[in-house]
Design a protein around this motif. Structure first.
Motif, PDB file in Angstrom:
ATOM      1  N   GLU A  49       0.825  -1.267  -0.049  1.00  0.00           N
ATOM      2  CA  GLU A  49       0.037   0.128  -0.046  1.00  0.00           C
ATOM      3  C   GLU A  49       0.651   1.257   0.132  1.00  0.00           C
ATOM      4  O   GLU A  49       0.798   2.156  -0.648  1.00  0.00           O
ATOM      5  CB  GLU A  49      -0.890  -0.014   1.074  1.00  0.00           C
ATOM      6  N   ALA A  50       1.851   1.158   0.781  1.00  0.00           N
ATOM      7  CA  ALA A  50       2.908   2.484   0.958  1.00  0.00           C
ATOM      8  C   ALA A  50       3.412   2.718  -0.364  1.00  0.00           C
ATOM      9  O   ALA A  50       3.951   3.831  -0.623  1.00  0.00           O
ATOM     10  CB  ALA A  50       3.732   2.308   2.066  1.00  0.00           C
ATOM     11  N   ALA A  51       3.987   1.611  -1.168  1.00  0.00           N
ATOM     12  CA  ALA A  51       4.555   1.607  -2.442  1.00  0.00           C
ATOM     13  C   ALA A  51       3.478   1.825  -3.684  1.00  0.00           C
ATOM     14  O   ALA A  51       3.937   2.225  -4.855  1.00  0.00           O
ATOM     15  CB  ALA A  51       5.178   0.407  -2.533  1.00  0.00           C
ATOM     16  N   GLY A  52       2.248   1.999  -3.408  1.00  0.00           N
ATOM     17  CA  GLY A  52       1.154   2.078  -4.322  1.00  0.00           C
ATOM     18  C   GLY A  52       0.853   1.099  -5.175  1.00  0.00           C
ATOM     19  O   GLY A  52       0.721   0.998  -6.351  1.00  0.00           O
ATOM     20  N   LEU A  53       1.257  -0.084  -4.984  1.00  0.00           N
ATOM     21  CA  LEU A  53       1.163  -1.307  -5.394  1.00  0.00           C
ATOM     22  C   LEU A  53      -0.114  -2.079  -4.976  1.00  0.00           C
ATOM     23  O   LEU A  53      -0.103  -3.137  -4.380  1.00  0.00           O
ATOM     24  CB  LEU A  53       2.471  -2.382  -5.210  1.00  0.00           C
ATOM     25  N   ASP A  54      -1.181  -1.622  -5.702  1.00  0.00           N
ATOM     26  CA  ASP A  54      -2.582  -1.874  -5.312  1.00  0.00           C
ATOM     27  C   ASP A  54      -2.664  -3.200  -5.977  1.00  0.00           C
ATOM     28  O   ASP A  54      -3.780  -4.105  -5.294  1.00  0.00           O
ATOM     29  CB  ASP A  54      -3.635  -0.997  -5.967  1.00  0.00           C
ATOM     30  N   ASP A  58      -4.539  -5.532  -3.046  1.00  0.00           N
ATOM     31  CA  ASP A  58      -5.986  -6.167  -3.328  1.00  0.00           C
ATOM     32  C   ASP A  58      -6.256  -7.346  -4.055  1.00  0.00           C
ATOM     33  O   ASP A  58      -7.317  -7.711  -4.237  1.00  0.00           O
ATOM     34  CB  ASP A  58      -6.641  -4.993  -4.404  1.00  0.00           C
TER      35      ASP A  58
END
Length: 155
Positions: A49-54, A58
């Protein structure tokens, strides 16, 4: 073999019995209300989540695969810390268990809260902390034995 590489491989391999213990203890020893995801999965999800790797955070299958990869990689990285301990006198199991306690303490009371990847162990239920401390003792003991194991060529 280079002692740091050997210790890293030992730490990676020792992550398997550690993980088996964690999953079994979670299922059989924790009350239902404490059977939420174990720290490796929580840490992987928070990091994704912190790295934007949804796509990782998810998707349950992707998150599970990333969790396994990350846990074994961290086991290898911290296992390398055993290399200098090989030169100390004493039982590999006990030296490894000391390392395991050090890794748990440094990770769960220091690194993970400092990075925001997991709250401090002081905020977790006592049974879950006991499960994780036991897991790190298993990991450390196995790491020590494997790192000091003599191979077919004596090394």
């Amino acid at each position: 073999m280079n002692p740091f590489l050997k210790a890293a491989l030992a730490g990676c391999a020792a992550t398997l019995p550690m993980s088996v213990w964690m999953l079994a203890a979670q299922h059989f020893l924790l009350p239902r209300r404490e059977r939420y995801p174990l720290p490796p999965e929580q840490i992987t999800e928070h990091a994704a989540e912190a790295a934007g790797l949804d796509a990782v955070a998810d998707s349950e299958p992707v998150l599970k695969a990333a969790t396994v990869f990350n846990h074994f990689a961290y086991g290898a990285a911290t296992g390398a810390l055993y290399a200098p301990l090989r030169e100390l006198p004493g039982s590999p199991i006990l030296k490894g268990m000391g390392l395991g306690l050090g890794v748990w303490t440094g990770s769960y009371l220091g690194l993970l809260p400092a990075t925001g990847l997991l709250s401090s162990a002081t905020e977790h239920p006592a049974r879950r902390n006991a499960l994780m401390i036991a897991a790190h003792l298993i990991w450390g003991g196995c790491t020590g034995v494997l790192a000091e194991r003599k191979g077919a060529r004596g090394g």
